[in-house]
Design an enzyme around this catalytic site. Structure first.
Site, short mmCIF file in Angstrom:
data_model
loop_
_atom_site.label_atom_id
_atom_site.label_comp_id
_atom_site.label_asym_id
_atom_site.label_seq_id
_atom_site.Cartn_x
_atom_site.Cartn_y
_atom_site.Cartn_z
N ASP A 143 55.29 31.65 29.94
CA ASP A 143 54.39 31.12 28.90
C ASP A 143 52.95 31.07 29.40
O ASP A 143 52.24 30.09 29.20
CB ASP A 143 54.85 29.73 28.46
CG ASP A 143 54.28 29.32 27.10
OD1 ASP A 143 53.80 30.22 26.37
OD2 ASP A 143 54.30 28.13 26.77
N LYS B 93 52.18 13.80 30.19
CA LYS B 93 52.78 14.68 29.19
C LYS B 93 53.95 13.97 28.54
O LYS B 93 54.87 13.51 29.21
CB LYS B 93 53.28 15.98 29.85
CG LYS B 93 53.84 16.98 28.84
CD LYS B 93 54.19 18.29 29.52
CE LYS B 93 54.70 19.32 28.51
NZ LYS B 93 55.02 20.61 29.13
N VAL C 260 49.76 15.90 25.61
CA VAL C 260 49.27 15.45 26.90
C VAL C 260 48.12 14.47 26.68
O VAL C 260 47.22 14.73 25.87
CB VAL C 260 48.80 16.64 27.77
CG1 VAL C 260 48.30 16.16 29.13
CG2 VAL C 260 49.93 17.65 27.95
N GLY D 180 55.24 19.18 23.67
CA GLY D 180 54.80 17.80 23.56
C GLY D 180 53.29 17.69 23.68
O GLY D 180 52.58 18.70 23.72
N GLY E 34 45.62 17.49 24.74
CA GLY E 34 46.10 18.74 24.16
C GLY E 34 47.47 18.55 23.55
O GLY E 34 48.15 17.55 23.77
N GLN E 35 47.87 19.55 22.76
CA GLN E 35 49.16 19.53 22.06
C GLN E 35 49.80 20.88 22.23
O GLN E 35 49.17 21.91 21.99
CB GLN E 35 48.94 19.24 20.57
CG GLN E 35 50.19 19.34 19.72
CD GLN E 35 50.96 18.05 19.67
OE1 GLN E 35 50.37 16.97 19.65
NE2 GLN E 35 52.27 18.14 19.66
#
Length: 460
Positions: free
Chosen positions: A420, A323, A309, A307, A302-303
């Site tokens: 978040d 990460k 992962v 950053g 993922g992005q």
């Protein structure tokens, strides 16, 4: 690359070689003289990441800001390499027929001036003439690698000047030689660090093998060529997102210079270095680099705003999530500080467990437990998702997320506000147990406080 990085931080270029045991490896990197220290480090980091795709072959990489090469022989005094040196011309400029010769003369004059100045000025110079009378201006940059002496620099730039001159009256030219880089453009593209400029712009060019020759593609992403002893392999990767991210980060760094924030950043870094002993596992950068196959795109899980992962397989077979945090800004320090110090040691079934970290070299890495089903958004919003959640499963995930938040809000002895929460930051395992991740934007508040007032945070 690790040894070279130490020189880059001090003098903005470096070379290093390992000749025993074989195979021998020689490395060289050089930033252009118009980059600031921060821009140079960013450019080198980008190069280091990209050139790893050449392995197990040798290669070289040109950015409009820096150069990186590693090979099997001592190439430090090499000026030209007819096999791999190349020229990129851009001819999008419309020049009136009566002004073609005038523009060509101007290009020739600026190229000669910048090359001569670079030889006298330790290998770097910029030169330009503003446009007058309807004729476009011409601007140029010349950079020799610091391993060359003045004679070698002159030989390389004379060759590059001859190459670039053939592009006139085109809009732009880049001559990329083994020992130097030369560019001219009708747009002023360079700046000098003392002027406070911010010009790191990785407009890179790539080559392809076509009928046995090196052919330039028209639409640039970036350029590098990977070479074994007998063959060159073309690798093309689109990197517009990475380029945009780098530009935003540089702008944020340049504009964010308040003394109090710098002081806090220094304090955070000091605490980070001291926190290594807190981890049951402290990883070497090289170990994680190999575990992720040098951060290969096929391993990317993922992005996010902080950053990327990657899936990593450690030498003893354990699968982890690595990460890779965005490099070298105040926000980067804050995010890393939060993730290491806020959640290190916190254990709860609905929080992703932090296993360790690496703060060696130019990049910082966090190591988490790996969850097989990855993030919730991949289950909810992907059309061909292999698992369709029932209402009971959805309720189970919602309750798990709520329990994790409740624990953060006071059950762990401190009060942590995540800030978040979204489906991409909720991970699920094979039993559909929800685990909250990504604490880069989290904040810790006093236990007697019920609210936290901050600026807008989070990503979409």
């Amino acid at each position: 690359m690790t040894e070279i990085s130490k020189s880059v931080a001090n003098q903005r270029w470096g070379n290093y070689s390992l000749t025993s045991p074989p195979p021998a490896v020689y490395g060289l990197t050089q930033c252009h003289g118009d980059l600031t220290e921060t821009e140079c480090l960013l450019c080198f980091t980008e190069s280091w990441t990209r050139i790893a795709h050449c392995l197990p072959n040798f290669g070289r990489l040109y950015l409009d800001g820096c150069f990186l090469r590693y090979g099997s022989y001592d190439f430090y005094n090499e000026t030209v390499d007819p096999t791999h040196d190349m020229l990129k011309c851009s001819s999008n400029l419309t020049v009136p027929a009566g002004r073609v010769a005038e523009l060509s003369d101007r290009v020739d004059r600026v190229l000669r001036n910048v090359s001569a100045s670079a030889v006298r000025n330790k290998g770097f110079a910029v030169a330009g003439e503003d446009g007058v009378g309807g004729v476009a201006g011409v601007y140029a940059l010349a950079q020799c690698w610091s391993t060359l002496d003045a004679v070698g620099c002159r030989v390389c730039l004379e060759n590059a000047t001859s190459m670039a001159r053939s592009c006139a009256p085109g809009e732009e030219a880049r001559a990329m030689n083994a020992g130097c880089f030369l560019r001219y453009s009708t747009t002023k593209f360079y700046d000098i660090p003392d002027s406070g400029g911010n010009n790191y712009c990785p407009d890179l060019w790539f080559i392809d093998l076509k009928d046995g020759f090196l052919a330039i593609k028209e639409k640039p992403t970036f350029f590098y060529v990977c070479c074994s002893s007998t063959v060159c392999i073309t690798i093309v990767i689109t990197s517009f997102a990475a380029v945009a991210t780098s530009l935003v980060l540089i702008g944020a760094y340049i504009g964010y210079k308040k003394y109090s924030k710098k002081k806090q950043m220094q304090n955070n870094l000091t605490q980070l270095r001291a926190s290594k002993s807190k981890f049951s596992l402290y990883f070497k950068y090289k170990t994680l680099e190999k575990a992720t196959n040098f951060f290969d795109d096929s391993r990317k899980l993922g992005q996010g705003g902080g950053g990327s992962v990657y899936k990593g397989i450690l030498p003893y077979g354990k699968v982890v999530a690595v990460k890779r945090l965005v490099f070298n800004t105040c926000q980067w320090v804050d995010d890393f500080f939060n993730e290491v110090n806020l959640i290190n040691g916190i254990r709860h079934k609905n929080l992703v467990r932090l296993l360790g970290c690496s703060i060696e070299g130019l990049e910082s890495l966090l190591v988490y437990e790996y969850l097989t089903k990855r993030s919730l958004d991949l289950v909810l919003f992907v059309n061909d998702a292999y698992h369709i959640l029932t209402w009971e499963e959805r309720l189970h995930i919602i309750i798990g997320t709520a329990e994790g938040l409740a624990y953060l809000h006071g059950g762990c002895g401190v009060k942590i506000i995540h800030r978040d929460i979204k489906t991409s930051n909720i991970l699920i395992n094979e039993n559909l147990i929800a685990k909250i991740s990504d604490f880069g934007l989290a904040r810790c508040i006093a236990l007697d406080k019920s609210h936290l007032s901050t600026g807008i945070a989070g990503t979409l």
